[in-house]
Design a protein around this motif. Structure first.
Motif, PDB file in Angstrom:
ATOM      1  N   ILE A  90       0.842  -1.199   0.000  1.00 36.29           N
ATOM      2  CA  ILE A  90       0.000   0.000   0.000  1.00 36.29           C
ATOM      3  C   ILE A  90       0.879   1.252   0.000  1.00 36.29           C
ATOM      4  CG2 ILE A  90      -1.890  -1.139   1.235  1.00 36.29           C
ATOM      5  CD1 ILE A  90      -0.988   0.468   3.754  1.00 36.29           C
ATOM      6  N   TYR A  91       0.234   2.397  -0.198  1.00 35.51           N
ATOM      7  CA  TYR A  91       0.894   3.697  -0.091  1.00 35.51           C
ATOM      8  C   TYR A  91       0.270   4.459   1.079  1.00 35.51           C
ATOM      9  CZ  TYR A  91       2.698   2.897  -4.824  1.00 35.51           C
ATOM     10  OH  TYR A  91       3.327   2.374  -5.921  1.00 35.51           O
ATOM     11  N   ILE A  92       1.098   5.247   1.761  1.00 38.64           N
ATOM     12  CA  ILE A  92       0.650   5.991   2.937  1.00 38.64           C
ATOM     13  C   ILE A  92       0.991   7.474   2.787  1.00 38.64           C
ATOM     14  CG2 ILE A  92       0.944   6.272   5.437  1.00 38.64           C
ATOM     15  CD1 ILE A  92       1.675   3.302   5.582  1.00 38.64           C
ATOM     16  N   PHE A  93       0.058   8.317   3.187  1.00 42.36           N
ATOM     17  CA  PHE A  93       0.318   9.757   3.253  1.00 42.36           C
ATOM     18  C   PHE A  93       0.858  10.123   4.631  1.00 42.36           C
ATOM     19  CE2 PHE A  93      -3.179  10.319  -0.027  1.00 42.36           C
ATOM     20  CZ  PHE A  93      -2.345  10.855  -1.003  1.00 42.36           C
ATOM     21  N   ASN A  94       1.795  11.050   4.657  1.00 40.53           N
ATOM     22  CA  ASN A  94       2.206  11.713   5.889  1.00 40.53           C
ATOM     23  C   ASN A  94       2.023  13.206   5.668  1.00 40.53           C
ATOM     24  OD1 ASN A  94       3.418  12.341   8.414  1.00 40.53           O
ATOM     25  ND2 ASN A  94       5.379  12.696   7.382  1.00 40.53           N
ATOM     26  N   ARG A  95       1.062  13.786   6.351  1.00 39.91           N
ATOM     27  CA  ARG A  95       0.709  15.183   6.134  1.00 39.91           C
ATOM     28  C   ARG A  95       0.402  15.460   4.666  1.00 39.91           C
ATOM     29  NH1 ARG A  95       4.870  18.717   9.992  1.00 39.91           N
ATOM     30  NH2 ARG A  95       4.254  17.761  11.966  1.00 39.91           N
ATOM     31  N   ALA A  96      -0.393  14.558   4.089  1.00 37.87           N
ATOM     32  CA  ALA A  96      -0.890  14.689   2.714  1.00 37.87           C
ATOM     33  C   ALA A  96       0.183  14.501   1.643  1.00 37.87           C
ATOM     34  CB  ALA A  96      -1.598  16.023   2.512  1.00 37.87           C
ATOM     35  N   GLU A 266      -2.021   8.387   6.949  1.00 42.90           N
ATOM     36  CA  GLU A 266      -3.277   7.894   6.383  1.00 42.90           C
ATOM     37  C   GLU A 266      -2.994   7.156   5.083  1.00 42.90           C
ATOM     38  OE1 GLU A 266      -7.755   9.633   5.794  1.00 42.90           O
ATOM     39  OE2 GLU A 266      -6.097  10.903   5.150  1.00 42.90           O
ATOM     40  N   PRO A 267      -3.544   5.958   4.913  1.00 41.84           N
ATOM     41  CA  PRO A 267      -3.358   5.248   3.646  1.00 41.84           C
ATOM     42  C   PRO A 267      -3.987   6.026   2.488  1.00 41.84           C
ATOM     43  CG  PRO A 267      -4.241   3.788   5.343  1.00 41.84           C
ATOM     44  CD  PRO A 267      -4.340   5.183   5.869  1.00 41.84           C
ATOM     45  N   PHE A 268      -3.442   5.838   1.288  1.00 48.20           N
ATOM     46  CA  PHE A 268      -4.101   6.409   0.113  1.00 48.20           C
ATOM     47  C   PHE A 268      -5.556   5.926   0.103  1.00 48.20           C
ATOM     48  CE2 PHE A 268      -0.557   7.516  -3.133  1.00 48.20           C
ATOM     49  CZ  PHE A 268       0.188   8.133  -2.140  1.00 48.20           C
ATOM     50  N   GLU A 270      -7.524   4.468  -1.926  1.00 44.21           N
ATOM     51  CA  GLU A 270      -7.855   3.127  -2.408  1.00 44.21           C
ATOM     52  C   GLU A 270      -7.425   2.008  -1.461  1.00 44.21           C
ATOM     53  OE1 GLU A 270      -4.269   4.460  -5.013  1.00 44.21           O
ATOM     54  OE2 GLU A 270      -5.882   5.379  -3.824  1.00 44.21           O
ATOM     55  N   PHE A 271      -6.623   2.353  -0.425  1.00 36.29           N
ATOM     56  CA  PHE A 271      -6.139   1.333   0.508  1.00 36.29           C
ATOM     57  C   PHE A 271      -6.720   1.488   1.919  1.00 36.29           C
ATOM     58  CE2 PHE A 271      -2.450   1.978  -2.478  1.00 36.29           C
ATOM     59  CZ  PHE A 271      -2.636   0.797  -3.182  1.00 36.29           C
ATOM     60  N   ARG A 272      -7.543   2.503   2.124  1.00 36.93           N
ATOM     61  CA  ARG A 272      -8.058   2.751   3.472  1.00 36.93           C
ATOM     62  C   ARG A 272      -8.929   1.605   3.982  1.00 36.93           C
ATOM     63  NH1 ARG A 272      -9.670   9.109   2.424  1.00 36.93           N
ATOM     64  NH2 ARG A 272      -7.521   9.798   2.039  1.00 36.93           N
ATOM     65  N   LYS A 273      -9.831   1.119   3.149  1.00 38.91           N
ATOM     66  CA  LYS A 273     -10.695   0.024   3.584  1.00 38.91           C
ATOM     67  C   LYS A 273      -9.879  -1.229   3.882  1.00 38.91           C
ATOM     68  CE  LYS A 273     -14.878  -2.565   2.395  1.00 38.91           C
ATOM     69  NZ  LYS A 273     -14.313  -3.862   2.815  1.00 38.91           N
ATOM     70  N   GLN A 274      -8.860  -1.485   3.075  1.00 45.23           N
ATOM     71  CA  GLN A 274      -8.021  -2.658   3.298  1.00 45.23           C
ATOM     72  C   GLN A 274      -7.379  -2.612   4.679  1.00 45.23           C
ATOM     73  OE1 GLN A 274      -4.945  -3.234   0.354  1.00 45.23           O
ATOM     74  NE2 GLN A 274      -3.944  -4.864   1.507  1.00 45.23           N
ATOM     75  N   VAL A 275      -6.817  -1.468   5.034  1.00 42.97           N
ATOM     76  CA  VAL A 275      -6.166  -1.335   6.342  1.00 42.97           C
ATOM     77  C   VAL A 275      -7.189  -1.469   7.467  1.00 42.97           C
ATOM     78  CG1 VAL A 275      -4.924   0.247   7.864  1.00 42.97           C
ATOM     79  CG2 VAL A 275      -4.244   0.033   5.468  1.00 42.97           C
ATOM     80  N   GLU A 276      -8.366  -0.857   7.311  1.00 42.86           N
ATOM     81  CA  GLU A 276      -9.389  -0.951   8.348  1.00 42.86           C
ATOM     82  C   GLU A 276      -9.876  -2.386   8.504  1.00 42.86           C
ATOM     83  OE1 GLU A 276     -10.353   1.318  10.587  1.00 42.86           O
ATOM     84  OE2 GLU A 276      -8.648   2.401   9.716  1.00 42.86           O
TER      85      GLU A 276
END
Length: 282
Positions: A90-96, A266-268, A270-276
């Motif tokens: 996955i990809y993750i944002f740090n401060r957008a 915060e995950p990108f 498209e990956f937020r549901k996967q992490v949750e």
């Protein structure tokens, strides 16, 4: 002799080289956004010298001043992306902004979910097994990814079905979600030339695999076994031939996340549901 300009993402150089290898009567030039931004004035002066532009549509917004209108014929390119070997990536944002980690911008959904749940790095290691991967749905990703990729190429007028059957017969054809090995790019070049009603001169003299020196995400052994290739927990950063194992990768990810504010991560989309979903399984 026609002159073509190829503009895409990190696959630009490999694709351009593969086109050049199969189309000796055409001069192929690769240009990624970074090259344009480094010397925009010089590139703009050359735009009128090209007969055809092969471009991944998303690149246009990155180079709004490139004067692409000086090229008369435009052909839209798809790109090769495939999560069948790397469903945990996955990809993750740090401060957008995209967060760079031990392996470029590539992060593990399981590792990140465990960190958010307060699970230690050493205990996180235990979740890397076939049973947990099955609960995450990782063994169900392959067929959907294959159908999506083939459909995206068909929408662009390219038929990669006959080529896809040979990809991955002996090894994974992707280094990561968006970095293919050179053979798929070589076959994509063939499909592009066929779509343009031009002959292809295929041989075993395929170009150098430039993405082999890029960041490489592990094909987990359990995932590899399920799709018929050999996997191993080996991760590698760009430009570095030293691999790191799973335990070191997890430790370095945890060490990085600990230096940051959790609220900034915060995950990108498209990956937020996967992490949750993974957090709910822990």
């Amino acid at each position: 002799m026609e002159r073509w300009l190829v503009m895409s993402n990190c696959q630009t150089v490999g694709l351009a080289n593969c086109l050049q290898a199969q189309a000796p009567d055409i001069v192929i030039t690769p240009l990624d956004p970074g090259q344009f931004k480094a010397r925009p004035w010089r590139v703009k002066l050359r735009m009128g010298s090209f007969d055809r532009l092969l471009i991944y549509p998303a690149i246009r917004q990155e180079v709004p001043k490139a004067r692409l209108d000086r090229i008369s014929t435009h052909v839209e390119l798809p790109i090769i992306t495939f999560r069948g070997y790397h469903p945990d990536l996955i990809y993750i944002f740090n401060r957008a902004k995209p967060l760079s980690g031990p392996i470029s911008h590539y992060h593990s959904a399981i590792v990140f979910a465990c960190y958010l749940q307060g699970i230690s790095a050493s205990d996180t290691l235990a979740y890397f097994n076939g049973h947990f991967f099955e609960r995450c749905g990782y063994f169900d990703v392959w067929s959907g990814e294959r159908d999506r990729l083939v459909a995206e190429f068909e929408a662009a007028g390219l038929n990669i079905r006959p080529y896809f059957r040979d990809w991955g017969r002996t090894t994974a054809f992707m280094y990561s979600y968006n970095h293919p090995r050179i053979q798929p790019l070589y076959d994509m070049a063939s499909a592009l030339l066929e779509c343009q009603d031009l002959p292809t001169y295929r041989s075993d003299l395929i170009p150098h695999d430039n993405l082999a020196n890029s960041a490489i995400f592990a094909v987990y052994p359990e995932i590899g076994e399920s799709v018929g290739v050999h996997g191993r927990y080996e991760f590698r950063s760009a430009g570095n031939y030293r691999t790191i194992g799973l335990e070191e990768y997890i430790g370095r990810c945890f060490a990085l996340y600990a230096t940051l504010q959790v609220s900034d991560l915060e995950p990108f989309h498209e990956f937020r549901k996967q992490v949750e979903d993974i957090r709910a399984l822990l």
